[in-house]
Enzyme design. Structure first.
Site, PDB file in Angstrom:
ATOM      1  N   SER A 192       0.808  -0.854  -0.199  1.00  0.00           N
ATOM      2  CA  SER A 192      -0.293  -0.228   0.016  1.00  0.00           C
ATOM      3  C   SER A 192       0.463   1.570   0.110  1.00  0.00           C
ATOM      4  O   SER A 192       1.844   1.363  -1.065  1.00  0.00           O
ATOM      5  CB  SER A 192      -1.193  -0.482   1.412  1.00  0.00           C
ATOM      6  OG  SER A 192      -2.123   1.191   1.207  1.00  0.00           O
ATOM      7  N   ASP A 201      -8.452  -7.487  -4.388  1.00  0.00           N
ATOM      8  CA  ASP A 201      -7.974  -5.909  -3.807  1.00  0.00           C
ATOM      9  C   ASP A 201      -8.544  -5.110  -4.861  1.00  0.00           C
ATOM     10  O   ASP A 201      -8.346  -5.032  -5.649  1.00  0.00           O
ATOM     11  CB  ASP A 201      -6.886  -5.695  -3.575  1.00  0.00           C
ATOM     12  CG  ASP A 201      -6.347  -4.465  -3.051  1.00  0.00           C
ATOM     13  OD1 ASP A 201      -6.657  -3.678  -2.824  1.00  0.00           O
ATOM     14  OD2 ASP A 201      -4.764  -4.118  -3.025  1.00  0.00           O
ATOM     15  N   HIS A 214      -7.878  -5.845   0.198  1.00  0.00           N
ATOM     16  CA  HIS A 214      -6.349  -5.088   0.361  1.00  0.00           C
ATOM     17  C   HIS A 214      -5.759  -5.236   1.190  1.00  0.00           C
ATOM     18  O   HIS A 214      -4.097  -5.557   1.137  1.00  0.00           O
ATOM     19  CB  HIS A 214      -6.873  -3.175   0.233  1.00  0.00           C
ATOM     20  CG  HIS A 214      -5.780  -2.019   0.398  1.00  0.00           C
ATOM     21  ND1 HIS A 214      -4.514  -2.915  -0.809  1.00  0.00           N
ATOM     22  CD2 HIS A 214      -4.667  -1.234   0.591  1.00  0.00           C
ATOM     23  CE1 HIS A 214      -3.414  -1.818  -0.767  1.00  0.00           C
ATOM     24  NE2 HIS A 214      -3.247  -0.775   0.644  1.00  0.00           N
TER      25      HIS A 214
END
Lengths: 391, 214
Positions: free
Chosen positions: A162, A328, A361
């Site tokens: 991320s 995700d 995610h």
């Protein structure tokens, strides 16, 4: 902690953040992307494993939005497990029997590194909103200063998921000669409109809380609990997936047999989210949340290279392993593939794996055996081409 | 992407892949399109010091490759070759895959843009057993080389050796070498590359280049 202290120290006070810190930028301040000069500033960091004599076994781990330097083991602040215990440790993919893993709390963070909650040396009071806006590149520059301080020139591998993946990418662009291998996981070359929109909801929830006091809540002995909590709840939804939520909660009721015909937390999912929000408020600073989400929103390697992302990677000596997850939707495979295409166009050395997972995610933080296998293999291949210096 | 028997990479490499490996110079840069489990790339890296990269459609194949330390991306020959810069590889390899892509002519042209040379292997639909089955039974052939039923095969663009040679001519592609092989990839030296190749070889392996290059 007092950011004007100019020596390395170990802070263990219960109120302050435990762990290692170093004060950087005392002689030459860090010039931020915004043009502001920052310095001296404190970086809080942790290391795992032993640095070898050649200083050639460094893995730099970059944490995500609400992560911190406590990658594994017990986080002394929260009393909970670190955020990547399945990745970092003896015998794990980032094997601390072999590698020296470094992770620093990002600039603008709230776990000991200088951020909006720190005291401004000019006023002796917390920065609040007078803290300069930070970018991903600023975070990376600060990390480079930390590595300089540690006497580490070249990194064997930089990795993160991320926002951590954004930093890993930025590392390869800003300091290509210092990075042998990079594993950005579930990341993107820019934040999409949807990403920015979700962050804006969170920020407005914080700023709309009367306890926020224009960012000066510390002076008012207040915390914008409700706002920060809602921001976390909204974000948390985006880290999961419909399938994962359904599996975990379905429409099950919380501590009750029937609907209450009211607005309490009837459903388990509501109760869970509220809990997530409440716990988050205890460990995270609201202004920090504003600054770090802004840093992610501003991240745009594509625009920085005038729309041609491949130009960011021309001549790159780095070996890349891009990893995405099918479930995700926040940093979808398509965004990761954009990076892969650009790397191909730059004739860079790239591997790309999409892992089948419906965990959303957050999958990069979880037990994903295929991701671990991929990373082990990639690091094995990278080690075969590593002499302690980048090509 | 690639069909045929699989093997542990390197140890029991398929014979047809060895035939391809023979055409590749030591120390070169190779892009293997449809690299499967990475057997050829692994073999080339080990025996010929090749700097290899791969593209593979199946996620399982990609993950297996990367877990071995190979540089492989998940991608599609039809859509993803366009991203690679011109002349960035010495060889672009396409093994037993041309018949599976949507636009074989375009893919062939792309391979020879990216690679200075291309090594292509194709199953031969002109083999006598195929002709015999179609002629006698009136049904789509299922042979030892082409094992799947028409509705169940990933092969959408069958061609014969003759067809392929004609396509190369039409695209101004030079055939530097042509080797006839049986379905396992054993060289059929007695067949040669002449008129009998189209009747007797079960697959053809071609080393291609653009006139004026290589």
């Amino acid at each position: 902690m007092n950011s004007t202290q100019r020596h390395e120290e170990v802070v263990t006070g219960p109120e302050e953040r435990a762990g290692r810190t170093v004060v950087l930028g005392t002689e030459t301040p860090l010039t931020l992307d915004s043009g502001t000069e920052l310095g001296p500033f404190t970086i809080a960091y942790e290391t795992y494993g032993q640095l070898n004599d050649e200083k050639s076994n460094v893995i730099l781990v970059c944490h995500a939005l609400t992560g911190d330097q406590f990658v594994t083991g017990i986080n002394p602040v929260t009393g909970r497990d670190g955020w990547w215990p399945l990745m970092v440790g003896p015998g794990l993919p980032f094997d601390t029997d072999r590698y020296f893993v470094v992770c620093a709390n990002v600039l603008g963070g709230c776990m000991g590194t200088t951020g909006p909650r720190s005291d401004d040396p000019k006023t002796g009071r917390p920065y609040g909103l007078s803290f300069p806006v930070i970018t991903i590149k600023d975070m990376v520059r600060a990390q480079a200063m930390l590595l300089d301080h540690l006497g580490i020139d070249k990194i064997f591998c930089v990795s993160g998921g991320s926002m951590g993946g954004m930093q890993a990418l930025q590392w390869t662009v800003t300091y290509p000669e210092r990075v042998h291998a990079a594993i950005p996981i579930g990341s993107a070359a820019h934040h999409t409109a949807q990403n920015i929109a979700l962050h804006e909801v969170g920020r407005l929830a914080i700023m709309g809380d009367t306890d926020w006091h224009g960012g000066d809540y510390l002076s008012h002995n207040a915390i914008p609990r409700a706002g920060l909590s809602v921001a976390r709840m909204a974000a948390h939804i985006s880290y999961l997936s419909e399938a994962a939520m359904h599996r975990k909660f379905g429409r099950q009721l919380q501590d009750r047999e029937t609907l209450s015909y009211g607005f309490g937390a009837d459903f388990q999912v509501e109760s869970y989210l509220r809990h997530q929000g409440e716990v988050f408020v205890e460990r995270f600073d609201a202004n920090s949340y504003l600054y770090l989400t802004r840093a992610m929103d501003y991240f745009d390697l594509i625009a920085e290279y005038r729309g041609v992302l491949a130009d960011a990677f021309q001549g790159s000596p780095t070996r890349f392993c891009i990893i995405s997850f099918t479930g995700d939707w926040l940093f979808p495979t398509s965004e990761n593939r954009t990076i892969v295409h650009a790397l191909n166009a730059a004739a860079a050395n790239v591997s790309f794996v999409e892992i089948e997972s419906d965990k959303g995610h957050d999958a990069f933080l979880l037990d994903e055996p295929e991701m671990f296998e991929t990373i082990r293999g990639f690091l094995r291949g990278a080690a075969e081409h590593w002499s302690g210096t980048t090509q | 992407m690639s069909s045929g028997p699989t093997s542990d990479p390197g140890s029991n490499i398929r014979v047809d892949l060895l035939l391809i490996a023979d055409m590749i110079d030591t120390g070169s840069r190779v892009l293997d399109v449809g690299c499967g489990n990475g057997a050829l790339l692994h073999h080339l890296a080990r025996t010929k010091n090749v700097d290899g990269r791969g593209i593979e459609l199946s996620q399982a194949g990609v993950n297996a490759c990367v877990a071995q330390g190979l540089s492989v991306v998940q991608g599609d020959a039809d859509t993803d070759l366009v991203n690679y810069p011109t002349a960035s590889f010495d060889y672009a390899v396409l093994s037993q895959t041309l018949q599976q892509v949507r636009r074989p002519g375009d893919v062939l042209a792309e391979l020879l843009r990216i690679g200075r040379r291309a090594v292509i292997s194709i199953p031969n639909f002109g083999h006598w057993s195929v002709r015999w089955q179609l002629a006698v039974t009136g049904r789509m052939p299922v042979t030892k080389a082409l094992t799947q039923q028409w509705h169940d095969t990933p092969n959408s663009h069958f061609c014969t050796i003759k067809d392929f040679i004609e396509l190369c001519a039409a695209l101004s592609i030079r055939i530097e070498r042509h080797i006839s092989a049986d379905r396992l990839g054993n060289r059929m030296n007695f067949v040669g590359d002449g008129p009998f190749a189209n009747l007797l070889s079960e697959q053809g392996v071609f080393l291609l280049s653009r006139p004026g290059t290589g």
